[in-house]
Design a protein around this motif. Structure first.
Motif, short mmCIF file in Angstrom:
data_model
loop_
_atom_site.label_atom_id
_atom_site.label_comp_id
_atom_site.label_asym_id
_atom_site.label_seq_id
_atom_site.Cartn_x
_atom_site.Cartn_y
_atom_site.Cartn_z
N ALA A 1 14.35 0.06 41.35
CA ALA A 1 12.54 -0.17 41.97
C ALA A 1 11.73 1.43 42.01
N GLY A 2 12.63 1.82 42.44
CA GLY A 2 12.01 3.45 42.91
C GLY A 2 12.30 4.57 41.71
N CYS A 3 12.97 4.67 40.50
CA CYS A 3 13.28 5.16 40.02
C CYS A 3 12.68 4.58 38.45
N ALA A 4 11.05 4.11 38.71
CA ALA A 4 10.40 2.56 37.39
C ALA A 4 10.20 4.31 36.67
N ASP A 5 9.80 4.68 35.34
CA ASP A 5 9.49 5.72 34.36
C ASP A 5 7.69 4.88 34.73
N ASP A 6 7.25 5.96 33.84
CA ASP A 6 5.98 6.00 33.92
C ASP A 6 5.55 4.65 33.16
N GLU A 7 5.96 3.79 33.11
CA GLU A 7 5.93 2.51 32.35
C GLU A 7 5.51 1.53 33.12
N GLY A 8 6.33 1.47 33.89
CA GLY A 8 6.36 0.22 34.88
C GLY A 8 8.24 0.29 34.53
N PHE A 9 8.93 0.64 34.20
CA PHE A 9 10.15 0.41 32.90
C PHE A 9 11.06 0.40 34.74
N VAL A 10 11.71 -0.08 34.90
CA VAL A 10 12.37 -0.17 36.19
C VAL A 10 13.67 0.50 35.81
N ALA A 11 14.35 1.00 36.05
CA ALA A 11 15.77 2.38 36.21
C ALA A 11 17.01 1.55 35.79
N GLY A 12 17.63 1.64 34.51
CA GLY A 12 18.87 0.92 34.16
C GLY A 12 19.96 2.30 35.06
N GLN A 13 19.12 3.00 35.48
CA GLN A 13 20.88 3.46 36.06
C GLN A 13 19.60 4.70 37.22
N GLY A 14 20.29 5.07 38.35
CA GLY A 14 19.77 5.92 39.15
C GLY A 14 19.95 5.58 40.63
N PRO A 15 20.16 7.04 41.84
CA PRO A 15 18.63 7.81 41.74
C PRO A 15 19.14 9.28 41.51
N GLY A 16 20.78 9.68 41.10
CA GLY A 16 20.81 10.64 40.47
C GLY A 16 20.55 10.83 39.41
N ALA A 17 21.83 10.41 38.23
CA ALA A 17 21.04 10.56 36.76
C ALA A 17 19.83 9.80 36.53
N VAL A 18 18.81 9.35 35.84
CA VAL A 18 17.88 8.30 35.57
C VAL A 18 17.80 7.99 34.45
N ARG A 19 18.10 6.61 33.92
CA ARG A 19 18.36 6.63 32.38
C ARG A 19 18.01 4.94 32.34
N HIS A 20 17.10 4.99 31.70
CA HIS A 20 15.78 3.16 31.70
C HIS A 20 17.21 2.63 30.61
N LEU A 21 16.80 1.64 30.86
CA LEU A 21 17.82 1.44 29.46
C LEU A 21 16.36 0.08 29.57
N ALA A 22 15.87 -0.54 28.56
CA ALA A 22 15.64 -2.39 28.49
C ALA A 22 15.86 -3.66 28.57
N SER A 23 17.42 -3.14 28.62
CA SER A 23 18.35 -5.10 28.59
C SER A 23 18.10 -5.17 30.52
N TYR A 24 18.30 -3.77 30.82
CA TYR A 24 18.13 -4.02 32.29
C TYR A 24 17.38 -4.03 32.76
N SER A 25 16.08 -3.68 32.27
CA SER A 25 14.76 -3.92 33.26
C SER A 25 14.33 -5.13 32.91
#
Length: 726
Positions: free
Chosen positions: A394-418
């Protein structure tokens, strides 16, 4: 206490020493709290005692706390801080620093200096991790971690302004368990490729470990086995002349009987090794930062001089205790072994965060938390490491609100994980008996749901999405990601309703509309393995269509390698096709068949699929049914939680209650222990007698057990005996 650093250190791959003298008039307990820009190893009077900090978002760092009981007199408190200066899977790049607070001694004179013995930027372990250690130990000051000099020649540490103060570690404590590695081979060696600075990994692998006499022996080597893939810090005892070179090589598996210092699927150069120059005489050598693998080779080169390689000690790093709270005995040694390997794999992947694989990445991925939460719930019952993952997503969500699939180092967003995240937070609440995350993360849940709602179209979730990963090898069927989104919206609506959030109605309406669309599509479109599994999970199929979907899932497993030896191998993360099965997606597919009267077939396939891995020598579960992937991936451990739930028969409901349903297939007995939500355990045993099962349970805490319309209230220590129809 302010943040500290020193002048003259490299910007990348810096090794810096800090030290302060504490002179105590009497025996006293000191509490030391510390954090750093990435890695710090705390020494007291020359002995390592703690390490850290835990990973955390750059704007919300956390600190380690350790208590020291010290005798009267002077003591040296020292830190070896490693600052990679490049982004890794564990940490983003922040200003180099050490933050330290010693309770009761706020005014210590901290001195610091770059450790010039470490040569920076020789080679990264791989692009996910930091750098190899390349150290001439002759240049290390012998005194810096311990007492022995009257005046400290180092300069005062320099304050670093503008950094946030760290808060206490929110995860479970990481424990270092010392292990003696087993020496399995040794001999003499010869250097055959004289390019140590161009390609250190190629140089060490090219060494001849069985000299043929063309070149005189130049040193000795030894190979050690840790029994399974582990994460931690190795330390080897050597005896060698000054200037001898010592290399430590690490790998998950052996290639042609040798340790290979390359990491599979690193998407670039890798060098899983460390290099030292000996100071001479008896010496202990090993890296400051953690390393991972099952096999370790030690090479010592000192031409014309005798060398000796002694014991290799490995301090295993894990936040999961070696002895689980839960247990399972199935009457089948094969199934029992499969259950235990899942526990061992979870332990290998649990440090300050629940990571995917300790060798290649050490990355905190949300999909791993979804599976690992269920494994931890039946094996240890402590889900704080999963709570960390859910909160940081939740703390690494993107600007649209998708929570991060990976973080907090390399932050990646995956729709499936969100999409999986809301259900995972609700599941965490059920398994722990704590609803605190539901209130804390509700705003993030509303934003995450809104990011899906704006993409609701006539065929489901449409438009551009962050990486819509469903499974390795899966073709984009156009339906699976929408089914995962339905799961997320349904869970979000329940969550927001519980906390009284204003977005509840809108999210509920979107979930209902998406369900109507996907019910129509699932009934009229051909389904593949992934869509059929997720349609069963979402409940969008008519009852009359469910048996065919279950059969499709089981038939798919039978058509894939290794159940079909002629099936194609999933040899790369780029491969796609219709005949692949992965351990990860079994988390979603097997349970749906078991719940619909096919428990026997599910147990058969668990035994066959994971038995194949055991037959290949697996001691931790591989990422895929192919040896070229990671050899240690806890998301592959679905059988551990599924066997415990199916065979002991206790399922945790969304409200945290327990429901009784034994899915035994043709098994005739089982026994074991299951952690209870909120603490305690319940002991279960049963035996089949004809067409009935004689089932009993004894909890250590208060339990209300639902059996159909009946509710059995059990007090601690009370035993419940039931006769169940098969």
């Amino acid at each position: 206490m302010t943040h500290l650093w020193t002048s003259g250190a490299p910007e990348t791959d810096a090794h810096v020493g800090f030290r302060a003298v504490v002179d105590l008039p009497e025996q006293r307990r000191l509490v030391v709290r510390f954090s750093a820009s990435w890695w710090a190893l705390l020494y007291v009077d020359g002995e390592p005692v703690a390490e850290g900090p835990p990973r955390a978002p750059a704007d919300h760092p956390e600190h380690v706390e350790t208590a020291l009981d010290l005798a009267p007199g002077p003591h040296v408190v020292a830190f070896h801080v490693v600052h990679p200066g490049v982004p890794t899977e564990q940490a983003a790049v922040v200003a180099p620093h050490l933050w330290v607070e010693v309770e009761g001694h706020p005014d210590l004179d901290w001195r610091a200096a770059p450790l010039q013995a470490f040569r920076p930027r020789v080679r990264r372990v791989n692009d996910n991790l930091g750098f190899v250690e390349w150290c001439d130990t002759r240049e290390l000051p012998e005194w810096w971690t311990g007492p022995g000099i009257a005046a400290d020649p180092w300069a005062p540490a320099v304050p670093v302004p503008g950094l946030p103060l760290p808060t206490p570690d929110t995860g479970p404590p990481v424990v270092l368990t010392p292990l003696a590695a087993v020496r399995v081979a040794q001999g003499e060696c010869v250097e055959r490729l004289l390019l140590p600075e161009d390609d250190p990994a190629a140089t060490v692998f090219a060494r001849q470990l069985t000299p043929d006499g063309q070149v005189p022996a130049q040193g000795a080597w030894a190979r050690f086995d840790l029994g399974r893939v582990r994460l931690g810090r190795p330390c080897v005892e050597i005896s060698a002349p000054p200037g001898a070179t010592v290399d430590l090589l690490y790998s998950e598996d052996l290639v042609d009987g040798r340790v290979t210092p390359w990491i599979s699927m690193s998407n670039g150069l890798s060098a899983n090794l460390d290099h030292y120059v000996a100071a001479g005489g008896q010496q202990r050598l090993g890296p400051v930062t953690p390393r991972a693998g099952r096999w370790i080779e030690v090479h010592v080169l000192a031409e014309g001089s005798p060398v000796h390689i002694g014991q290799l000690r490995f301090d295993e790093r894990s936040s999961v205790p070696a002895d689980p709270v839960g247990s399972l005995a199935t009457g089948s040694p094969r199934l029992d072994h499969i259950w235990q390997v899942g526990v061992d794999t979870l332990r290998a992947c649990s440090e300050d965060a629940l990571v995917d694989c300790p060798v290649r990445e050490r990355g905190q991925w949300l999909g791993d938390a979804v599976v690992g939460m269920e494994i931890a719930a039946v094996s240890h019952g402590d889900l704080r490491i999963v709570e960390r993952s859910l909160r940081m997503a939740a703390g690494c969500a993107d600007d649209e609100g998708f929570v991060a699939g990976q973080g907090p180092g390399a932050v990646r967003h995956l729709a499936s994980y969100s999409a999986l995240w809301p259900g995972a937070v609700l599941r965490h609440a059920a398994l722990t008996g704590s609803r605190k995350l539901l209130g804390e993360l509700a705003p993030a849940a509303a934003r995450n749901a809104a990011a899906f709602c704006v993409r609701l179209g006539p065929r489901g979730i449409e438009g551009p999405l962050p990486w819509p990963f469903v499974d390795w090898g899966a073709d984009d069927d156009g339906l699976s990601i929408s089914l995962l989104a339905l799961d997320g919206l349904d869970a979000s609506a329940r969550w927001l309703r519980e906390v009284g959030h204003s977005a509840t109605a809108g999210v509920g309406e979107a979930a209902a509309a998406l369900r109507e669309t996907l019910t129509r599509r699932a009934s009229t479109e051909p389904l593949g393995y992934h869509a059929a599994s997720l349609a069963l999970r979402a409940g969008v199929l008519p009852a009359s269509a469910e048996p065919a979907a279950v059969q499709l899932v089981l038939d798919h497993l039978d058509s894939c390698f290794p159940l079909d030896a002629t099936g194609p191998r999933l040899s790369s993360h780029l491969a796609t096709g219709e005949r692949f099965v992965t351990p990860y997606f079994l988390h979603f597919s097997l349970i749906e068949s078991a719940r619909r009267g096919r428990a026997h077939e599910v147990l058969e396939r668990i035994e066959a699929l994971y038995g194949w891995l055991l037959d290949q020598g697996a001691t931790t579960w591989w990422e895929n049914f192919d040896p070229r992937w990671s050899r240690c991936h806890q998301w592959s451990g679905t059988p551990t939680w599924l066997l415990s739930r199916m065979l002991l028969g206790l399922w945790v409901e969304p409200d945290g209650g327990l429901r009784l349903e034994v899915l035994a297939g043709e098994r005739t007995e089982a026994s074991g222990r299951l952690p209870l939500p909120g603490g305690g355990v319940v002991e279960v045993s049963w035996r089949r007698e004809g067409t009935t099962i004689r089932w009993s349970a004894r909890p250590t805490g208060h339990v209300e057990l639902r059996q159909g319309d009946l509710v059995h209230a059990l007090e601690p220590g009370a035993q419940l005996n039931l006769v169940l129809p098969v």
